[in-house]
Design an enzyme around this catalytic site. Sequence first.
Site, PDB file in Angstrom:
ATOM      1  N   CYS A  87      31.223  47.195 -12.805  1.00  0.00           N
ATOM      2  CA  CYS A  87      31.345  46.291 -11.628  1.00  0.00           C
ATOM      3  C   CYS A  87      31.707  44.554 -11.380  1.00  0.00           C
ATOM      4  O   CYS A  87      31.691  44.051 -12.836  1.00  0.00           O
ATOM      5  CB  CYS A  87      29.838  45.633 -10.912  1.00  0.00           C
ATOM      6  SG  CYS A  87      29.216  44.295  -9.782  1.00  0.00           S
TER       7      CYS A  87
ATOM      8  N   LYS B   6       2.245   4.844   1.128  1.00  0.00           N
ATOM      9  CA  LYS B   6       1.961   4.852   2.368  1.00  0.00           C
ATOM     10  C   LYS B   6       1.998   6.443   2.414  1.00  0.00           C
ATOM     11  O   LYS B   6       2.923   7.254   2.581  1.00  0.00           O
ATOM     12  CB  LYS B   6       3.754   4.569   3.130  1.00  0.00           C
ATOM     13  CG  LYS B   6       3.371   5.297   4.520  1.00  0.00           C
ATOM     14  CD  LYS B   6       4.605   5.086   5.465  1.00  0.00           C
ATOM     15  CE  LYS B   6       4.589   4.913   7.111  1.00  0.00           C
ATOM     16  NZ  LYS B   6       4.261   6.323   7.056  1.00  0.00           N
TER      17      LYS B   6
ATOM     18  N   LYS C 253      10.518   3.288   3.255  1.00  0.00           N
ATOM     19  CA  LYS C 253      10.202   4.199   3.024  1.00  0.00           C
ATOM     20  C   LYS C 253      10.838   4.460   1.654  1.00  0.00           C
ATOM     21  O   LYS C 253      11.956   4.722   1.602  1.00  0.00           O
ATOM     22  CB  LYS C 253      11.014   5.150   4.941  1.00  0.00           C
ATOM     23  CG  LYS C 253      10.027   4.714   5.519  1.00  0.00           C
ATOM     24  CD  LYS C 253       9.329   5.872   5.876  1.00  0.00           C
ATOM     25  CE  LYS C 253       9.125   6.617   7.145  1.00  0.00           C
ATOM     26  NZ  LYS C 253       9.141   7.588   7.454  1.00  0.00           N
TER      27      LYS C 253
ATOM     28  N   CYS D 184      21.891  46.672  -9.429  1.00  0.00           N
ATOM     29  CA  CYS D 184      23.930  47.216  -9.317  1.00  0.00           C
ATOM     30  C   CYS D 184      23.736  47.751 -10.912  1.00  0.00           C
ATOM     31  O   CYS D 184      24.283  47.037 -11.756  1.00  0.00           O
ATOM     32  CB  CYS D 184      24.859  46.777  -8.921  1.00  0.00           C
ATOM     33  SG  CYS D 184      26.761  46.730  -9.451  1.00  0.00           S
TER      34      CYS D 184
ATOM     35  N   TYR E  49      -7.040   1.916   5.380  1.00  0.00           N
ATOM     36  CA  TYR E  49      -6.551   0.649   4.889  1.00  0.00           C
ATOM     37  C   TYR E  49      -6.233  -0.400   6.453  1.00  0.00           C
ATOM     38  O   TYR E  49      -5.991  -1.412   5.681  1.00  0.00           O
ATOM     39  CB  TYR E  49      -5.053   1.730   4.820  1.00  0.00           C
ATOM     40  CG  TYR E  49      -4.259   1.969   5.752  1.00  0.00           C
ATOM     41  CD1 TYR E  49      -4.145   3.661   5.555  1.00  0.00           C
ATOM     42  CD2 TYR E  49      -4.283   1.922   6.540  1.00  0.00           C
ATOM     43  CE1 TYR E  49      -3.769   4.240   6.681  1.00  0.00           C
ATOM     44  CE2 TYR E  49      -4.341   2.482   8.476  1.00  0.00           C
ATOM     45  CZ  TYR E  49      -3.473   3.637   7.926  1.00  0.00           C
ATOM     46  OH  TYR E  49      -3.320   4.218   8.580  1.00  0.00           O
TER      47      TYR E  49
ATOM     48  N   ASP F 106       1.185  10.590   3.132  1.00  0.00           N
ATOM     49  CA  ASP F 106       1.583  11.186   4.145  1.00  0.00           C
ATOM     50  C   ASP F 106       1.046  12.309   4.782  1.00  0.00           C
ATOM     51  O   ASP F 106       0.254  13.423   3.987  1.00  0.00           O
ATOM     52  CB  ASP F 106       2.850  12.384   3.452  1.00  0.00           C
ATOM     53  CG  ASP F 106       3.744  12.674   4.692  1.00  0.00           C
ATOM     54  OD1 ASP F 106       4.284  12.376   5.747  1.00  0.00           O
ATOM     55  OD2 ASP F 106       3.988  13.996   4.469  1.00  0.00           O
TER      56      ASP F 106
ATOM     57  N   CYS G 233      25.854  47.388  -3.380  1.00  0.00           N
ATOM     58  CA  CYS G 233      25.932  46.595  -4.719  1.00  0.00           C
ATOM     59  C   CYS G 233      26.854  45.409  -3.603  1.00  0.00           C
ATOM     60  O   CYS G 233      28.297  46.585  -3.649  1.00  0.00           O
ATOM     61  CB  CYS G 233      26.898  46.573  -6.172  1.00  0.00           C
ATOM     62  SG  CYS G 233      27.554  44.996  -6.126  1.00  0.00           S
TER      63      CYS G 233
ATOM     64  N   GLU H 194       1.369  -1.525  -0.339  1.00  0.00           N
ATOM     65  CA  GLU H 194      -0.600   0.149   0.549  1.00  0.00           C
ATOM     66  C   GLU H 194       1.163   1.470   0.063  1.00  0.00           C
ATOM     67  O   GLU H 194       1.891   1.383   0.342  1.00  0.00           O
ATOM     68  CB  GLU H 194      -1.177  -0.230   0.925  1.00  0.00           C
ATOM     69  CG  GLU H 194      -2.096  -1.347   1.706  1.00  0.00           C
ATOM     70  CD  GLU H 194      -2.417  -1.483   3.200  1.00  0.00           C
ATOM     71  OE1 GLU H 194      -2.411  -0.028   3.719  1.00  0.00           O
ATOM     72  OE2 GLU H 194      -2.736  -2.526   2.837  1.00  0.00           O
TER      73      GLU H 194
ATOM     74  N   CYS I 160      30.972  45.956  -5.722  1.00  0.00           N
ATOM     75  CA  CYS I 160      32.139  46.713  -6.664  1.00  0.00           C
ATOM     76  C   CYS I 160      31.012  48.086  -4.964  1.00  0.00           C
ATOM     77  O   CYS I 160      31.787  48.974  -4.572  1.00  0.00           O
ATOM     78  CB  CYS I 160      31.072  47.481  -6.802  1.00  0.00           C
ATOM     79  SG  CYS I 160      29.789  47.842  -7.859  1.00  0.00           S
TER      80      CYS I 160
END
Length: 763
Positions: free
Chosen positions: A432, A116, A315, A427, A226, A118, A409, A114, A412
């Site tokens: 730069c 699983k 898992k 910038c 289930y 969550d 910046c 089956e 720079c």
Amino acid sequence: MVEADLRQRIEQLRKEIQEHNYRYHVLDTPIISDAQFDALMRELVELETRHPELVTPDSPTQRVGAAPAEGFAEVVHPIPMISLGNVFDNEELRAWHRRVQQRLEMESFDLVCELKIDGLAVALTYEQGRFVRGATRGDGLRGEDVTANLRTIRSIPLTVSVAGVPERLEVRGEVYFPKSGFKKLNEERIAAGEPPYANPRNTAAGSLRQLDPRITASRPLNVYLYALGYAEDGAIPSTQWDALARFREMGFRTNPANALCHSLEEVQGFYRRWLEEKEALDFGVDGVVVKVNRFNYQQHLGTVGREPRWAIAYKFPATQQVTRLINIGVNVGRTGTLNPYAILEPVNVGGATVKMATLHNEDDIRRKDLRIGDWVVVERAGEVIPQVVAPMTARRTGEEREFKMPERCPACGEPVVRPPGEAATYCVNTACPAQFARLLVHFVSRGAMDVEGMGEKLALALIDAGLVKDVADIYSLTREQLLGLKEKIARVISGVQKEVAARHQLSNAQMQVVKRLTDEALLDKAEAETICARYDLTLERLMSLKGAVDGVLVETVKTAGVAETIEWESILTLEKLAAKSVDNLMAAIAASKQRPLTSVVYALGIRHVGYETAQMLVRHFGSLPKLMRASDEELANIPGIGPKIAESIVSHFRREANQRVVERLEEVGVPMEEAATPREGRATVLAGMQIVVTGRLAGMSRSQAEDRIKELGGSAGSSVTKKTAYLVVGEDAGSKLAQAEKLGVPILDEQQFLQLLETGKGP
DNA sequence: GATCCTCGAGTTCT
DNA sequence: CTCGAGGATC
């Protein structure tokens, strides 16, 4: 392990587990992932199994959980709601199967697989066919009475009226929040200026524990049943598989994916299949539950501690984790955009350690309400790119800091600008250094000038060493220059080592440490600790050595005439340049002069001009000088190019520095005209067809497939829309498949795709 | 002015 | 893969 150490470890594990249990069950705000929790629990179980004399009645292994939260009536489960043992790989699964075989003294028996889900486990009680009570799992022994809320879930039948329903019946299942509904809910919350929820599981738990059932009713919760809790006075099935069938007859919702397997191989197949396909489901799945089918076998196998021997959870590697947002850094992109990114406490997500994730821009951070220091949910979008999903607001301590975009910046130091109406902050300094570094990396990248062997690291190192100041400079690099530099670097490193040793009077062993320090650019915490342990140093001493090394390096680099300043990364990269790789690099640079004009235009890095637009421009002008002379109006008249792109191109070529780059490229022999391209004879097979390719193909790469489509007159799209003629699906297809199904776009596998390329017709 | 589509840009890890 | 923005179209 010494007895005292063992005791201490066990005590510590118990304390930690208790703490996490409380957070998980009572506060509903776990601070570690399920996988991390499982690891702690497993270690404790293992230690206790090996040393049964150390087991105490109050150990977390001796009871199923912690106390239920207040606010709802308590329900005592007549039969405890057990939890499952976990396995994480095939090996462990086989070990479990072998144990079952031995206990049953049987080679082969049926197993039920089956998914699983969550969500959160609930028990539904029916008396004379009427739903009278629903409870959460709680700690397994006692849960909360959430009957009123469960009644709002429409897939839970309020009455069961088929023949032979037991007088009293309890069925168990998993309540979950559908992914689609979760997405929608979060979109609404964001639109309303509220922070989004972290994940569907917690939200399902929260929804079910609303004191006002009307709120629960507004949430699209759903359930899969289930397990049979108990049944009085009624026919009881003899296997799990029959029980599931019986549930369906009685009107309970069961998961259609469930499967009856006759061998462990089939179980493994089931696992592999859903590992691949789970993303397409509308609910989160964190593994596969494997159960021995026959109830009498289950009984024979029994339970050990809190876990049954007859079932196991296999898992999936976690794709979502909770970790700490340590800080938010800011990068500068090629176009000057300031891009914030998350610096995360390293955490394993779906098999890869994640420590960084992009945060896109300021608005995105605000929308998600992320703060520095937050515990955050991290996932890998499409199983690949890490993404920060949301903060766990309940975990806040008040110490968290809001993020502010820097006003200057980070590279720079010039002031930054955020144009009104735009999400990005820029910038605007054309000089730069960070922007130039990104431009160079772009210039040599595949699709652009394609200089093989010049990756990001080398590009940055060459800039650092002062050899490259504009992109055309790579064409004046010489073999001698590079090898000479490498030699100088080697001398610098040994010079640094000697100098540090002399100044600090180091022992031989400590010299080893210094060698290590000149081997690696950055030390992360774990590495630093390993070194300390190995050479018997304190962390402080190591850091002071590191400081000494860095200090001496700065002086040495200057006197050796390498550069004014240079990063460690660059030093190490240059040091590794061998003669052979220099030869290869020179050849690659020479070869890059022969790239088609489209690539050259793309390589220039004009804002808003990517590969596609470069192609349009080249088709229209056929020559770079002509493109440079084009006016705003002429450009904007080309289909696909509007005023913004036109402006961007004109202003790029207006700048003198950019004109010089083109001149220098011409000087070194980069073609400025497009070589006439002969039209393919059969280029019309796919004329006007828009085809999208997704996933991994066996016979060719995705870009090869896209090239083929274009050669044959079709266009290769990047997203599926209703105009898409076909979606070609390879291995590991992602969200596009679902999108195509939704829009009714025909889907081709690789075989059918090849046929399409041949004949121009789909199946 | 709204809506769809396409393109650009930045991105992580092995 | 994702987001944002430019362009085309109605």
